[in-house]
Structures are given as C-alpha cells and as structure tokens.
Motif scaffolding. Structure first.
Motif, PDB file in Angstrom:
ATOM      1  N   ASN A   1      50.915  52.050  38.159  1.00 44.22           N
ATOM      2  CA  ASN A   1      49.919  51.215  37.476  1.00 44.22           C
ATOM      3  C   ASN A   1      48.809  50.782  38.429  1.00 44.22           C
ATOM      4  N   ILE A   2      47.722  50.334  37.825  1.00 45.38           N
ATOM      5  CA  ILE A   2      46.615  49.751  38.586  1.00 45.38           C
ATOM      6  C   ILE A   2      46.605  48.264  38.254  1.00 45.38           C
ATOM      7  N   ASN A   3      46.967  47.428  39.238  1.00 44.82           N
ATOM      8  CA  ASN A   3      47.048  45.988  38.979  1.00 44.82           C
ATOM      9  C   ASN A   3      45.793  45.252  39.462  1.00 44.82           C
ATOM     10  N   ARG A   4      45.840  43.934  39.393  1.00 46.41           N
ATOM     11  CA  ARG A   4      44.673  43.125  39.746  1.00 46.41           C
ATOM     12  C   ARG A   4      44.244  43.323  41.203  1.00 46.41           C
ATOM     13  N   THR A   5      45.196  43.406  42.110  1.00 46.07           N
ATOM     14  CA  THR A   5      44.866  43.637  43.529  1.00 46.07           C
ATOM     15  C   THR A   5      44.196  44.994  43.718  1.00 46.07           C
ATOM     16  N   ASP A   6      44.729  46.010  43.025  1.00 47.37           N
ATOM     17  CA  ASP A   6      44.122  47.345  43.076  1.00 47.37           C
ATOM     18  C   ASP A   6      42.686  47.293  42.545  1.00 47.37           C
ATOM     19  N   GLY A   7      42.513  46.524  41.467  1.00 49.56           N
ATOM     20  CA  GLY A   7      41.185  46.399  40.865  1.00 49.56           C
ATOM     21  C   GLY A   7      40.179  45.791  41.833  1.00 49.56           C
ATOM     22  N   LEU A   8      40.624  44.796  42.597  1.00 52.27           N
ATOM     23  CA  LEU A   8      39.742  44.168  43.587  1.00 52.27           C
ATOM     24  C   LEU A   8      39.344  45.164  44.680  1.00 52.27           C
ATOM     25  N   LEU A   9      40.271  46.029  45.060  1.00 51.30           N
ATOM     26  CA  LEU A   9      39.961  47.071  46.060  1.00 51.30           C
ATOM     27  C   LEU A   9      38.931  48.056  45.509  1.00 51.30           C
ATOM     28  N   LEU A  10      39.078  48.412  44.242  1.00 55.15           N
ATOM     29  CA  LEU A  10      38.114  49.327  43.618  1.00 55.15           C
ATOM     30  C   LEU A  10      36.733  48.671  43.509  1.00 55.15           C
ATOM     31  N   ILE A  11      36.718  47.384  43.198  1.00 53.52           N
ATOM     32  CA  ILE A  11      35.438  46.661  43.122  1.00 53.52           C
ATOM     33  C   ILE A  11      34.807  46.553  44.511  1.00 53.52           C
ATOM     34  N   ALA A  12      35.639  46.434  45.558  1.00 50.57           N
ATOM     35  CA  ALA A  12      35.120  46.439  46.922  1.00 50.57           C
ATOM     36  C   ALA A  12      34.423  47.772  47.218  1.00 50.57           C
ATOM     37  N   LEU A  13      35.000  48.865  46.710  1.00 52.16           N
ATOM     38  CA  LEU A  13      34.365  50.187  46.851  1.00 52.16           C
ATOM     39  C   LEU A  13      33.034  50.223  46.106  1.00 52.16           C
ATOM     40  N   LEU A  14      32.995  49.559  44.946  1.00 51.63           N
ATOM     41  CA  LEU A  14      31.760  49.470  44.167  1.00 51.63           C
ATOM     42  C   LEU A  14      30.665  48.785  44.973  1.00 51.63           C
ATOM     43  N   ILE A  15      31.026  47.708  45.675  1.00 50.89           N
ATOM     44  CA  ILE A  15      30.063  46.975  46.503  1.00 50.89           C
ATOM     45  C   ILE A  15      29.538  47.865  47.630  1.00 50.89           C
ATOM     46  N   VAL A  16      30.445  48.633  48.237  1.00 44.13           N
ATOM     47  CA  VAL A  16      30.040  49.568  49.296  1.00 44.13           C
ATOM     48  C   VAL A  16      29.070  50.598  48.734  1.00 44.13           C
ATOM     49  N   TYR A  17      29.384  51.112  47.544  1.00 52.62           N
ATOM     50  CA  TYR A  17      28.514  52.101  46.896  1.00 52.62           C
ATOM     51  C   TYR A  17      27.124  51.536  46.623  1.00 52.62           C
ATOM     52  N   MET A  18      27.091  50.321  46.098  1.00 52.23           N
ATOM     53  CA  MET A  18      25.806  49.680  45.814  1.00 52.23           C
ATOM     54  C   MET A  18      25.010  49.455  47.103  1.00 52.23           C
ATOM     55  N   TYR A  19      25.712  49.057  48.159  1.00 48.74           N
ATOM     56  CA  TYR A  19      25.056  48.823  49.452  1.00 48.74           C
ATOM     57  C   TYR A  19      24.441  50.117  49.994  1.00 48.74           C
ATOM     58  N   THR A  20      25.187  51.226  49.898  1.00 45.20           N
ATOM     59  CA  THR A  20      24.655  52.509  50.390  1.00 45.20           C
ATOM     60  C   THR A  20      23.434  52.943  49.590  1.00 45.20           C
ATOM     61  N   ASN A  21      23.424  52.634  48.306  1.00 41.56           N
ATOM     62  CA  ASN A  21      22.266  52.977  47.478  1.00 41.56           C
ATOM     63  C   ASN A  21      21.033  52.175  47.888  1.00 41.56           C
ATOM     64  N   ILE A  22      21.251  50.889  48.165  1.00 44.03           N
ATOM     65  CA  ILE A  22      20.135  50.039  48.603  1.00 44.03           C
ATOM     66  C   ILE A  22      19.567  50.550  49.919  1.00 44.03           C
TER      67      ILE A  22
ATOM     68  N   GLY B   1      38.197  49.228  37.713  1.00 40.58           N
ATOM     69  CA  GLY B   1      38.301  48.022  38.531  1.00 40.58           C
ATOM     70  C   GLY B   1      38.278  46.746  37.709  1.00 40.58           C
ATOM     71  N   PHE B   2      37.263  46.583  36.874  1.00 41.22           N
ATOM     72  CA  PHE B   2      37.136  45.349  36.086  1.00 41.22           C
ATOM     73  C   PHE B   2      38.187  45.276  34.976  1.00 41.22           C
ATOM     74  N   SER B   3      38.527  46.423  34.384  1.00 41.87           N
ATOM     75  CA  SER B   3      39.544  46.422  33.319  1.00 41.87           C
ATOM     76  C   SER B   3      40.901  45.974  33.852  1.00 41.87           C
ATOM     77  N   SER B   4      41.212  46.366  35.097  1.00 38.66           N
ATOM     78  CA  SER B   4      42.514  46.018  35.679  1.00 38.66           C
ATOM     79  C   SER B   4      42.602  44.552  36.099  1.00 38.66           C
ATOM     80  N   LEU B   5      41.471  43.858  36.175  1.00 35.87           N
ATOM     81  CA  LEU B   5      41.499  42.430  36.476  1.00 35.87           C
ATOM     82  C   LEU B   5      42.038  41.634  35.288  1.00 35.87           C
ATOM     83  N   ILE B   6      41.927  42.217  34.088  1.00 33.22           N
ATOM     84  CA  ILE B   6      42.359  41.536  32.865  1.00 33.22           C
ATOM     85  C   ILE B   6      43.848  41.786  32.605  1.00 33.22           C
TER      86      ILE B   6
END
Length: 320
Positions: free
Chosen positions: A123-144, A256-261
């Motif tokens: 399963n993908i739990n809340r902690t996993d979701g936070l790690l995926l969202i951290a990857l999202l932040i890295v992705y957004m940063y590289t785009n900027i 990521g966000f779905s697994s936070l719920i």
C-alpha cells in the motif's frame, strides 16, 4: 441506469470542455513569462491537464474508493504514454530538446522507482504520500531553475518595446475563464467518479478495471486534446513536455495527495500487470529518444500497440 450513463457522459463533457478553457488561459499566462515550449508543456499545461486525474483520485479516496485512486493515476500514465503520445508520434515524428527531455525523463524514472519501492509492502500510506509530494517539490524547483534568463529578458524587452499597457478587461476575462475551467473540471470529475462506480457495480466490473481504462481515458482527454492541438500547430515541445510532466504529476501529486486521505492498496494485478506495462511503455519512450534525440514513428506504433495489448489483457483477465 439511463440517468447514470447520462451523468457519466456529462462528466466527460465538463472535464474536456473545462480543461480546454483552462489550458487556453494557462497558455496565455505562460507565454507572457517567456518560458520555453517544453518547460511550458511540463509545467503549466501538464498541471492543467492533470487536474482531472487529481480531482478524480482525491474524491475517490475521500469516498473510500481507494483502488480507483491508484488505478486512475497508473492508468492515466499508461494512457498518456501508450495511447496519446503513441498516436502523436505515429502522426508526426519530431526532434526533442536533448537537455529538457533528459531532465524530465530522469525525474519520471526516479518517481516510478520510488513508487515501486514504497509499494512493496502492499500500500501507499500517508508517509509514502509525503515522500511523493517531496518529489513534487523537487520537480517544481527544477522547472523554476530551468527557465532561462534569456527567455525572461526577451519577454520583458518585447513588452517594454511595445509600450502597450496591460488590458485590465482582458486580464479579468482570462482570470474568470481560468476559474470557470477549473470549476467545470472539478464538477465533471465528481460526476465521473460517482457514476463510474455505479456503472461498475451494475455491470459487475471491478472498480480497478474501470479506473484503469474508462476513467483513466476520460481524465486523460485533456492531455489528448492539448497534445494533438500542439502538433497541429507545430509545437511538438509542448506535446512531449505535457506528457512527461503529466506522468510525473500523476505519481507525485495525484497518488501523493490521495494517499494523505486514505491508504491506497496496491493489488497483485497492479504489480504484475499495470506496473509492468507502465515501465515497458516508459522505457520504450525514453531509452531510444535519449539516444537519437528524436521520437520516431516506429516508437509511436510500438507504444500504441503495447497500449492495445494492455487493454486486451485487462479485459481477458476480467472475462476469465
């Protein structure tokens, strides 16, 4: 049953039209910043076209249809790569920006690898979701960071040289249209989830199959429309950037966000079939393109053929 089907189709229409309005507005906003085509596709356009997947999966998670949340995201990646980009490349092969394609592809492969590792326990739990969202932040940063100073200066110069003051009425119209498109996609997504589940239960098809096929295709329609429009106007960079960006966002934001719920279960079928086809399609897209810096018609044919095999496999499994 008739009412359910009508509402389901209405959801499709609202998502498609809402995304069309939303994309038009975001592209207008994006062009003013001087962002290159591939970055524009990987950021503004992909964020816009991934909103249906995000809203569908989040609402599904809220309603405890957690297999649909994961299935929609993974199914959309398979649909984006196999059906949409396969069709685009089959119609019009094109060269890619070597540096941009490489950076987006590496982030995408890392995202897939992280998802696979996190899902080993089933399963993908809340902690996993936070790690995926951290990857999202890295992705957004590289785009900027990828937005070049040269592009910015060119945009600023052209605006100053024209001496034209921003049209307030036009800006208000763009803002209102932006909001309208977003609202239409959210409502359409809700209709799609609610009635998709009802159709699945009435026919007796598992939620996972519905989310991996019909709903995944429905929420990927904005990517299809925007990609075909991009190649029609010879903006191939937007097309491939949109697909790569959307695939990254499906993992990092949608899952990521779905697994936070709620925890998202990973079924045996997901690991054996869905993830396998997803990886095959991504490698089919990325490896040859990194070598030749071009998407070839034969790649489009193979990706489209692989998608057809995938859909056939799902339905043969269901019929068995």
């Amino acid at each position: 049953m008739t009412v359910v089907i009508i509402l389901f189709l209405l959801g499709f229409i609202l998502i498609t039209k809402g995304a069309d309005i939303f994309i038009d507005c975001t592209v207008q906003i994006g062009k003013k910043t001087g962002i290159s085509e591939m970055i524009l596709g990987a950021t503004i356009v992909s964020f816009a076209t991934t909103l249906p997947e995000l809203t569908v999966s989040v609402f599904a998670s809220i309603d405890n249809y957690t297999t649909m949340s994961l299935g929609n995201a993974v199914g959309s990646i398979i649909c984006n790569t196999g059906l949409i980009l396969g069709l685009v490349v089959l119609i019009s092969p094109f060269k890619v920006d070597k540096k941009m394609f490489f950076s987006k592809s590496v982030i995408l492969l890392i995202s897939v690898l992280v998802l696979m590792i996190l899902g080993i326990n089933g399963n993908i739990n809340r902690t996993d979701g936070l790690l995926l969202i951290a990857l999202l932040i890295v992705y957004m940063y590289t785009n900027i960071k990828s937005v070049s100073v040269r592009d910015k200066s060119k945009t600023d110069t052209s605006i100053n040289a024209s001496g034209i003051q921003p049209n307030k009425n036009k800006n208000i119209k763009i803002t209102l249209s932006f909001i309208l498109g977003l609202v239409m996609m959210v409502i359409g997504s809700r209709l799609l989830v609610d009635n998709g589940v009802k159709i699945a239960s009435l026919i007796g098809i598992p939620q996972g199959v519905v989310s991996l096929t019909v709903i995944a295709l429905g929420t990927s329609l904005p990517e299809l429309v925007s990609s075909l429009t991009a190649i029609k106007k010879q903006h191939h960079g937007i097309s491939v950037g949109n697909i790569l960006g959307a695939n990254i966002l499906n993992i990092t934001s949608v899952i990521g966000f779905s697994s936070l719920i709620n925890d998202l279960p990973i079924l045996a079928q997901n690991m054996r079939v869905d993830f396998s086809f997803m990886i095959i399609l991504l490698l089919m897209l990325i490896l040859p393109t990194m070598k030749t810096h071009r998407l070839h018609r034969v790649q489009g044919f193979l990706m489209l053929g692989t998608y057809i095999v995938y859909i056939s496999t799902l339905y043969f499994m269901y019929m068995a």
